[in-house]
Design an enzyme around this catalytic site. Structure first.
Site, PDB file in Angstrom:
ATOM      1  N   GLY A   1       2.889  -4.084   8.914  1.00  0.00           N
ATOM      2  CA  GLY A   1       2.529  -2.711   9.106  1.00  0.00           C
ATOM      3  C   GLY A   1       1.400  -2.171   8.426  1.00  0.00           C
TER       4      GLY A   1
ATOM      5  N   CYS B   1      -1.686  16.428 -21.434  1.00  0.00           N
ATOM      6  CA  CYS B   1      -1.563  15.671 -22.661  1.00  0.00           C
ATOM      7  C   CYS B   1      -0.925  14.103 -21.994  1.00  0.00           C
ATOM      8  CB  CYS B   1      -0.212  16.406 -23.283  1.00  0.00           C
ATOM      9  SG  CYS B   1       1.299  16.244 -22.695  1.00  0.00           S
TER      10      CYS B   1
ATOM     11  N   GLN C   1       0.873  -1.313   0.061  1.00  0.00           N
ATOM     12  CA  GLN C   1       0.043   0.081  -0.001  1.00  0.00           C
ATOM     13  C   GLN C   1       0.809   1.110  -0.015  1.00  0.00           C
ATOM     14  OE1 GLN C   1      -2.114  -1.743   3.481  1.00  0.00           O
ATOM     15  NE2 GLN C   1      -3.877  -0.692   2.688  1.00  0.00           N
ATOM     16  N   ASN C   2       2.335   1.211   0.027  1.00  0.00           N
ATOM     17  CA  ASN C   2       3.199   2.412   0.184  1.00  0.00           C
ATOM     18  C   ASN C   2       3.516   2.561  -1.226  1.00  0.00           C
ATOM     19  OD1 ASN C   2       2.997   1.700   3.014  1.00  0.00           O
ATOM     20  ND2 ASN C   2       4.728   0.553   3.021  1.00  0.00           N
ATOM     21  N   ILE C   3       3.633   4.107  -1.151  1.00  0.00           N
ATOM     22  CA  ILE C   3       4.140   4.724  -2.473  1.00  0.00           C
ATOM     23  C   ILE C   3       5.610   5.240  -2.506  1.00  0.00           C
ATOM     24  CG2 ILE C   3       1.825   5.545  -2.825  1.00  0.00           C
ATOM     25  CD1 ILE C   3       3.057   8.375  -1.710  1.00  0.00           C
ATOM     26  N   ASP C   4       6.324   4.656  -1.572  1.00  0.00           N
ATOM     27  CA  ASP C   4       7.825   5.089  -1.173  1.00  0.00           C
ATOM     28  C   ASP C   4       9.013   4.444  -2.003  1.00  0.00           C
ATOM     29  OD1 ASP C   4       8.162   2.855   0.140  1.00  0.00           O
ATOM     30  OD2 ASP C   4       7.185   3.828   2.195  1.00  0.00           O
TER      31      ASP C   4
ATOM     32  N   ALA D   1       7.755  -3.860  13.189  1.00  0.00           N
ATOM     33  CA  ALA D   1       8.217  -4.672  12.085  1.00  0.00           C
ATOM     34  C   ALA D   1       9.602  -4.766  11.749  1.00  0.00           C
ATOM     35  CB  ALA D   1       7.585  -4.266  10.818  1.00  0.00           C
TER      36      ALA D   1
ATOM     37  N   HIS E   1      -1.304   1.697  -4.312  1.00  0.00           N
ATOM     38  CA  HIS E   1      -1.615   3.031  -4.239  1.00  0.00           C
ATOM     39  C   HIS E   1      -0.704   3.837  -5.138  1.00  0.00           C
ATOM     40  CE1 HIS E   1      -3.687   2.110  -0.153  1.00  0.00           C
ATOM     41  NE2 HIS E   1      -4.457   1.679  -1.098  1.00  0.00           N
TER      42      HIS E   1
ATOM     43  N   ASN F   1       2.460  -6.085  13.376  1.00  0.00           N
ATOM     44  CA  ASN F   1       1.815  -4.590  13.257  1.00  0.00           C
ATOM     45  C   ASN F   1       2.056  -4.111  14.740  1.00  0.00           C
ATOM     46  OD1 ASN F   1       0.962  -2.505  11.557  1.00  0.00           O
ATOM     47  ND2 ASN F   1      -1.021  -2.811  12.719  1.00  0.00           N
TER      48      ASN F   1
END
Length: 258
Positions: free
Chosen positions: A200, A138, A109-112, A244, A127, A226
């Site tokens: 996590g 464009c 779920q992390n974008i890092d 974690a 995500h 968690n």
């Protein structure tokens, strides 16, 4: 070597045994995996991003479309933290587990991008990602590395080199659908796995929070690591309420070295 309470050590040993027996293990990771790397999660009391800001006001697609400068003002500190973050021992351990053939894929779920920085190869980003940006006009896609440093340094809003319009980070905002290809892959992995490790994640955000149930319904084992309880702790074979970054390396050590 970290010393654990006897019940925690027993749980770690059992988790290691489950991994060694598994034929198709999958990890599902959330924001709590990256907090030891200095990236705040969203829901922790006092420190979570949503304890300070109303998500629909700063991180929604409608805000980005109508007041992009407001979004970028909110996003800049987070982008700075992500830009400078490094994988912690949990990320590195999961990458080692994958390399050794004990994890088939990581659903995050992390974008890092910390899984990729740690060396993980099969990462399903539910995500979105900070790796790229897309033009709102464009649809030209740009490498985030070409824009993020300037944005983090001086707040300069990234603009398309083709048409000059604003570039949107390829992360999923409130009001956007999950990436369809990633969602289909994640469901397939959840339904085919015989072991799912949740790390996590509070398991509060649907539809991703429902993936462990899909695994359980098909007979898979479940391990949860968690800091706080989740709704599925009672269904898990192992549920460890610890950091974690400390527990995952211990589990992986058990898997690889007995």
């Amino acid at each position: 070597m970290t010393s654990f309470l006897p019940q925690t050590q027993t749980a770690i040993d059992f988790a290691g045994d489950l991994f060694r027996q598994a034929k198709h293990a999958v990890a599902l990771t959330g924001a709590g995996l990256s907090t030891p790397s200095g990236i705040p999660d969203f829901r922790s009391t006092g420190t979570g991003l949503w304890s300070r800001d109303e998500p629909l006001e700063v991180a929604s697609l409608s805000t980005f479309r109508t007041a992009p400068e407001r979004f970028f003002e909110w996003f800049r500190p987070l982008a700075n933290q992500i830009y400078h973050a490094r994988p912690n021992p949990a990320h590195l351990s999961l990458a080692g587990l994958e390399k050794a053939g004990h994890i088939h894929s990581i659903i995050t779920q992390n974008i890092d991008m910390l899984h990729q920085k740690a060396g993980s190869q099969t990462v399903i980003e539910m995500h979105g990602t900070m790796r790229t940006l897309t033009c709102t006009q464009c649809y030209h896609q740009a490498d985030a590395a070409l824009h993020l440093d300037k944005f983090v340094e001086n707040g300069k809003i990234p603009r398309c080199s083709k048409c000059g319009n604003i570039l949107k980070p390829d992360v999923i905002l409130f009001g956007e659908q999950l990436p369809q290809a990633a969602w289909f892959k994640a469901q397939r992995e959840a339904r085919q796995c015989d072991l799912m490790l949740v790390v996590g994640s509070s398991l509060e955000v649907l539809p991703v929070a429902g993936l462990p149930m899909q695994a359980l319904d098909r007979g898979a084992h479940l391990i949860i690591v968690n800091n706080a309880p989740t709704y599925l702790d009672v269904r898990a074979d192992v549920a460890i309420l610890e950091d974690a970054a400390v527990v995952i390396p211990a589990i992986v050590e058990k898997v690889l070295n007995g």
